[in-house]
Structure formats: C-alpha cells, structure tokens
Motif scaffolding. Sequence first.
Motif, PDB file in Angstrom:
ATOM      1  N   LYS A 123      41.463  32.334  35.571  1.00  0.00           N
ATOM      2  CA  LYS A 123      42.748  32.019  35.144  1.00  0.00           C
ATOM      3  C   LYS A 123      42.476  30.264  34.970  1.00  0.00           C
ATOM      4  O   LYS A 123      41.653  29.471  35.536  1.00  0.00           O
ATOM      5  CB  LYS A 123      43.697  32.020  36.209  1.00  0.00           C
ATOM      6  CG  LYS A 123      44.070  33.422  36.794  1.00  0.00           C
ATOM      7  CD  LYS A 123      45.147  33.312  37.808  1.00  0.00           C
ATOM      8  CE  LYS A 123      44.611  33.093  38.961  1.00  0.00           C
ATOM      9  NZ  LYS A 123      45.479  33.506  40.308  1.00  0.00           N
ATOM     10  N   GLY A 124      43.376  29.860  33.914  1.00  0.00           N
ATOM     11  CA  GLY A 124      42.975  28.385  33.641  1.00  0.00           C
ATOM     12  C   GLY A 124      43.729  27.484  34.768  1.00  0.00           C
ATOM     13  O   GLY A 124      44.860  26.509  34.291  1.00  0.00           O
ATOM     14  N   PHE A 125      43.457  27.377  35.984  1.00  0.00           N
ATOM     15  CA  PHE A 125      44.260  26.712  36.815  1.00  0.00           C
ATOM     16  C   PHE A 125      43.623  25.327  36.827  1.00  0.00           C
ATOM     17  O   PHE A 125      42.280  25.299  37.266  1.00  0.00           O
ATOM     18  CB  PHE A 125      43.953  27.049  38.384  1.00  0.00           C
ATOM     19  CG  PHE A 125      45.135  28.426  38.552  1.00  0.00           C
ATOM     20  CD1 PHE A 125      45.917  28.497  37.795  1.00  0.00           C
ATOM     21  CD2 PHE A 125      45.082  28.599  40.007  1.00  0.00           C
ATOM     22  CE1 PHE A 125      46.983  29.484  38.163  1.00  0.00           C
ATOM     23  CE2 PHE A 125      46.035  29.523  40.474  1.00  0.00           C
ATOM     24  CZ  PHE A 125      47.076  30.149  39.469  1.00  0.00           C
ATOM     25  N   PRO A 126      44.244  24.214  36.454  1.00  0.00           N
ATOM     26  CA  PRO A 126      43.578  22.928  36.417  1.00  0.00           C
ATOM     27  C   PRO A 126      43.049  22.454  37.878  1.00  0.00           C
ATOM     28  O   PRO A 126      43.604  23.102  38.829  1.00  0.00           O
ATOM     29  CB  PRO A 126      44.864  21.788  35.725  1.00  0.00           C
ATOM     30  CG  PRO A 126      45.682  22.909  35.085  1.00  0.00           C
ATOM     31  CD  PRO A 126      45.485  24.301  35.781  1.00  0.00           C
ATOM     32  N   ARG A 127      42.170  21.475  37.821  1.00  0.00           N
ATOM     33  CA  ARG A 127      41.337  21.179  39.152  1.00  0.00           C
ATOM     34  C   ARG A 127      42.094  19.600  39.193  1.00  0.00           C
ATOM     35  O   ARG A 127      42.531  18.970  38.441  1.00  0.00           O
ATOM     36  CB  ARG A 127      40.197  20.960  38.869  1.00  0.00           C
ATOM     37  CG  ARG A 127      39.347  22.278  38.653  1.00  0.00           C
ATOM     38  CD  ARG A 127      37.886  21.941  38.157  1.00  0.00           C
ATOM     39  NE  ARG A 127      36.967  23.161  38.020  1.00  0.00           N
ATOM     40  CZ  ARG A 127      35.726  23.104  37.395  1.00  0.00           C
ATOM     41  NH1 ARG A 127      35.142  22.135  37.329  1.00  0.00           N
ATOM     42  NH2 ARG A 127      35.307  24.257  37.160  1.00  0.00           N
ATOM     43  N   LEU A 128      42.060  19.535  40.800  1.00  0.00           N
ATOM     44  CA  LEU A 128      42.503  18.246  40.998  1.00  0.00           C
ATOM     45  C   LEU A 128      41.625  17.102  40.638  1.00  0.00           C
ATOM     46  O   LEU A 128      40.536  17.317  40.925  1.00  0.00           O
ATOM     47  CB  LEU A 128      42.768  18.131  42.572  1.00  0.00           C
ATOM     48  CG  LEU A 128      43.600  17.256  43.059  1.00  0.00           C
ATOM     49  CD1 LEU A 128      45.128  17.364  42.799  1.00  0.00           C
ATOM     50  CD2 LEU A 128      43.785  17.455  44.590  1.00  0.00           C
ATOM     51  N   LYS A 129      42.032  16.005  39.801  1.00  0.00           N
ATOM     52  CA  LYS A 129      41.095  14.876  39.507  1.00  0.00           C
ATOM     53  C   LYS A 129      41.909  13.649  40.008  1.00  0.00           C
ATOM     54  O   LYS A 129      43.080  13.511  39.223  1.00  0.00           O
ATOM     55  CB  LYS A 129      40.571  15.063  38.297  1.00  0.00           C
ATOM     56  CG  LYS A 129      41.470  15.440  37.021  1.00  0.00           C
ATOM     57  CD  LYS A 129      40.979  15.534  35.774  1.00  0.00           C
ATOM     58  CE  LYS A 129      42.152  15.345  34.857  1.00  0.00           C
ATOM     59  NZ  LYS A 129      41.948  15.333  33.512  1.00  0.00           N
TER      60      LYS A 129
ATOM     61  N   ARG B 268      41.808  41.728  36.845  1.00  0.00           N
ATOM     62  CA  ARG B 268      43.143  41.872  36.921  1.00  0.00           C
ATOM     63  C   ARG B 268      44.147  40.544  36.634  1.00  0.00           C
ATOM     64  O   ARG B 268      44.990  40.513  36.109  1.00  0.00           O
ATOM     65  CB  ARG B 268      43.899  42.740  38.080  1.00  0.00           C
ATOM     66  CG  ARG B 268      45.461  42.916  37.954  1.00  0.00           C
ATOM     67  CD  ARG B 268      45.915  43.822  36.722  1.00  0.00           C
ATOM     68  NE  ARG B 268      45.019  45.002  36.591  1.00  0.00           N
ATOM     69  CZ  ARG B 268      45.610  46.111  36.845  1.00  0.00           C
ATOM     70  NH1 ARG B 268      46.700  46.287  37.826  1.00  0.00           N
ATOM     71  NH2 ARG B 268      44.974  47.095  36.746  1.00  0.00           N
ATOM     72  N   GLU B 269      43.523  39.413  37.460  1.00  0.00           N
ATOM     73  CA  GLU B 269      44.075  38.324  37.430  1.00  0.00           C
ATOM     74  C   GLU B 269      44.237  37.786  36.231  1.00  0.00           C
ATOM     75  O   GLU B 269      45.010  37.125  35.778  1.00  0.00           O
ATOM     76  CB  GLU B 269      43.343  37.226  38.346  1.00  0.00           C
ATOM     77  CG  GLU B 269      43.922  37.130  39.720  1.00  0.00           C
ATOM     78  CD  GLU B 269      43.100  36.030  40.515  1.00  0.00           C
ATOM     79  OE1 GLU B 269      42.688  36.337  41.803  1.00  0.00           O
ATOM     80  OE2 GLU B 269      42.307  35.156  40.032  1.00  0.00           O
TER      81      GLU B 269
END
Lengths: 417, 178
Positions: A186-192, B61-62
């Motif tokens: 998933k396109g979860f941004p990373r902490l920076k 699935r995610e």
Amino acid sequence: MSTKQALLLSRNFAKTKQAKIDVAMKHGAYSMLKKAMSMKPDEVTAIVKESGLRGHGGAGFSAGTKWGFIPKDKFPRYVCVNADESEPGTCKDRLILERDPHLLLEGALICAWAVRAERIYIYIRGEYFYPAKVMQQAVDDAMKAGFIGENIKNSGWSCSVHLHTGAGAYICGEETGLIESMEGKKGFPRLKPPFFPAAVGLWGQPTIVNNVETLAFVPRILEIGPDKFAALGTPRNGGTALYSLSGHVKKPGVYELPMGTKMKELIYEYGGGIRNGNKLKAVIPGGSSSHILTAEECEDLPLDFESVAARGSMLGSAAVIVIDDTVSIPQLMIWLTRFYAHESCGQCTPCREGTDWLVRLAHRFADGWGTRKDIDDMFELADSIDGKTICALGQAVAWPTKSYLQKYRHEFEALVK
Amino acid sequence: MQIPDSLKTKAEEIIFRYPEEHRVSALVPVLFEAQRQLGWIDNDVEKWAAEFTGASSTKVREVTTFYSMLRRQPVGKYLIQFCQNISCSLTGGLELQQHVQQKLGIGPGETTEDGLFTLKYVECLGGCSWAPMMLVNENQYFQLTIEKLDRILDGFKSGNPVPPDEPTPLLGNIAGES
Ligand SMILES: Cc1cc2nc3c(=O)[nH]c(=O)nc-3n(C[C@H](O)[C@H](O)[C@H](O)COP(=O)(O)O)c2cc1C
Ligand code: SF4
Ligand code: FES
C-alpha cells in the motif's frame, strides 16, 4: 514581456512524430547525454545545482542539492521518475510523456549518470494509459539505440529503465508513498526525517525521486549552460516552468514561461482573461493543496517559489486554477475536502478522521444545515491536522481549508441556517 | 477465473523489470495487467498473483483494496471514469455528469442493464487544461461538451468508437511552433 516567449523544454512538442527516436535525434536528443557522459558525475551535479533548477513536483527543492545527498559509498542506487501527476490542476507531465518522451529519458539518464544509478524506474499513474504506451515505446527504442542497457556507448556504465504502473492513489505521488508502492505495498508514506529517499529509498538503497518536468529540464541546462538557464528565471528560481492553466480563463492550456512570470500576465495576456465577461474572484496558484489567493492578492505577483510563499501560498506544481465570481467558495470546499478524504491513506488518525469530518461539515453548508459553530469547527479540525501527520497530505488539506474559511468566511456565514 | 497464457507471458515480462529478490515489487503492475486482460480481480487471480510474486495472500488483499483502480467485481464492457475534481467541475463537468446519468439511466457506481456502461466519478485525471475530461476504458477524451459526449457514448454503443484524443491536443503557448 508579452511578446512571444522562446520555448525551452517544450520547443519540440509540436513537431510531428517527435516521440519517435529518429525524429527526436534529428532534433538533438541524447546529444546532451553524450556530453554529460564525457564529464565526471559530480561535475554534472554541480552544473544542475548552479542552474537553480527547482523541483517541479510540488516542493520546489533544488534538484542539484538533492542529487548531492546520495551517500558516498552505498550501492546500488536508483532513480525514480515521478510521473504520478495527480495534484488537482496539474496536467503538464502528461505532455512531456506524450510529446517528447526521449527528452525525459535523456534527463533521467543524465541524472542516473550523475548519481551513478544502475536502474531508473518511471512510476506512471495507472490512468495514463496512452502516455505509458508512448513512454514504453520510447524506452524500447532507446534500448535498441544503445542509450539504455549494458555498457552504454562503451562507457562501462550500465543502466536499465523500466516503467512501473500505479493503480489509482494520489498518495503514491508523495515520494515515500511512491517507494512503498514500488515495493509492492500500500502507498503508506514513511516518516521523514530521519531517512530521506536519497539516503534510504527503494529497497533501502539511495534513491533520487524527481518529477518528470524537473528531469526533462536537465538536457536543456547542459545545452544552454547553467548561467543562461538561471538567468531566464528569478534569483534561486532557475529557468522556465510549465504552468498548467485551468478553470475560468478563455484560453486554458499549458504555458511554458520564465519562472517569475506575473500571475496577471499569465491569466490575462496568455490566458485571454476571464470567460463570459465575468470577473476574477480568486486563484489557486499551485494545485489544490495551495492556499487560495483573492483577486487582489494576485496583483503584481511573480510566479516563483519565494514570491508565492511570501504571499502566503505556494507555487507547488505551478497549477494555476482560475476562479470567477460565479463560484461559491463553500461549493469549492466540498470538492476540495472530498478529494483529500478520498485520498488519505488512513495511516494517521488526524488525517483519516479529520478529512472525513471536513467533508461532512462542508456538506452541511450546501444543505442549509451549517451553523456558525461549524465554521469554527472546520477551522479547528483543519488546524488539528496541520503539522501533525506523517506526510504533507495533512497540510495539503489543512492549508487550503483554512484559507477558504479565513478569506471567505462571509460566504459560509451567509449560508448559516 | 483461469489465468490465460497471454497474462502469464505479460507477467513474466513485468517481473523481469525487478531484481529477482524483489519480485513482490511487481505485484501492483501484475494485478493491473490481470485486470486489463480479465476485467476484474477475483480470488483465483489474487491467489495466482500471490504465488507469482511471492507476496502473502493478506498482502495481496491489502493491495487490491487500497488502490482505487483495482476492482474485485466486474464492470460493464465500457468503464466511464468521469473527473469530478475542481477544474472539470468549474468548466461544465457537473452538467455533463447530470447528462450522462440521464442518458444512461444510471448513477455513479452503477452499470446499465445491457451491461455496456459502468459510470464512475473519479478524482483529477491530469487533464485540467482540457477540462472536462473522462476516460472510457483506456481512451482519453478531453474538452467534453454534451454534443461530444453523446457522440462518444453513441459510438461505443454502435461499435463505432470515436477515436480518443491521442496525443493530447496542444494548447497554450506551446501550440504554435513546429
Ligand atoms: C500528497 C502528495 C502528493 C504528491 N504528488 C506528486 C505527484 O503526483 N508528482 C510529483 O512529481 N510529485 C508529487 N509530490 C511531491 C513528491 O513528494 C516529491 O517532492 C517530488 O516527486 C520530488 O521531485 P522534484 O524535486 O523533482 O519535484 C507529492 C507530494 C505529496 C505530499
Ligand atoms: S497525512 Fe494522511 S495521507 Fe499522509 S500518511 Fe498520514 S494519513 Fe496518510
Ligand atoms: S480536474 Fe479534471 S482532469 Fe484535473
């Protein structure tokens, strides 16, 4: 300066079959790659830095400085071309991809040479079917011509180029969201901070993420030289920019103009002024994530990063959305908040919950249920998102929301039940 | 669904773009390609994509639920993705939305009874200077008017599609020179 401006980046867009490699090469494609490869990588980076080239993806960071952040001894390295183009109002990368794909490839390859990268990925949004088709063809042709692949032009340097398609997610345009997405997640941004992609990027390796337009300027910088490029714009804002002009102007379109071109000149001289004899009400100067500017605030405003910031907004992706006096700002608020609520990745509570509430509150005004307290609640909600999230999408919704409420509070009040 | 050979071939092509130890990076592009060929992603496709890329089934699935273009149910033969964002809405997009809904007799998210059209409202498609715009399957259409929209939809209906706007027309000051 309303005389016809000479085009730099886009000068071959209107040429027939420019997307074909033989035609592009007739117009000089890949000659600047050869030039770059005759220089030391660090020299190339220094030239780009000197030119004042700023990132055209939204943040306006100095491209050369970013390239210089690559840690000394860490290999392999990657270049990711950000072709996600999904900031509302922005529609210029599409033209580069479709009209002059080899210019982009050349720029990306020069960047890869400068940072000694061995792979380039072009992250292209899923909705760009046609641009992706053109781009893939260009990559195949450049490979056949020996500009991509093993031992490029007998230099001992090898670099491959690959397309990577997204599948509908604005957040994957954010550089760390893009990298996560490229890793099959998933396109979860990373902490920076702590880690920026230049140090820890794709698969944990040093990675340069640059916007399509940013990279497409690089061959031109080598061609005309960094000084001449810098001189086209304003101090610290080198060169020209592709301004995406949309909304209520007579002649919407993508305009390549020097950085620092005046807003009013863009709207009235190039854009032909406001449609249907209406009056200018407001402008969103840098994509929907930027603070709205009233017509008065657009007076005498040079469109470069510092000037727009000094006026309390941002140049962002230079997507100028023109709004006439028939538009109600509470209506605009619905479109705005709906977008960010839809695109929030859901990782941070303030962003996930806050955007949802903002949409609901925005609708209350349109439906005639809004109260004075709702106006204050919206402002507070926006404030509770601002600066308290992992990525800049939080600000991207908080800033415009607050500006709509501050500058056009009377319009919300007029709708109070 | 059966995984056709054409998909397997294409998937091999895609996975070749990533280092062997990062096969899972191919997940989204492989699912996207599967959907292009099969119309949608069912459990069999998810399972195959998991095996092919080495991703766990929960991961897959995610991903299929996170990305808005990936779908776990079929759509009509022609998927209309109509932009509902600011630039399009400012320049006549809202009236066009009404018009499409009336013409097809469906609302957003619905499919016509004959299975021909599905209507979806989407966010900015990167065509704001050519607003309003839409995609019909992989075809881009710009500067829509009621008349143009009718022509496009009638074209698909009669099997005589209006050619897409490829490449995107030149507007602005870059249009003139050649
Ligand atoms: C929510 C969000 C969405 C973004 N979308 C894009 C995008 O679609 N294209 C892009 O080039 N940059 C986008 N950016 C900016 C990138 O994070 C990054 O700054 C940029 O790709 C760096 O390239 P540049 O320095 O050449 O501009 C986005 C940023 C945020 C916070
Ligand atoms: S600010 Fe929003 S989009 Fe960004 S990481 Fe947090 S939840 Fe996701
Ligand atoms: S707002 Fe519709 S294409 Fe950008």
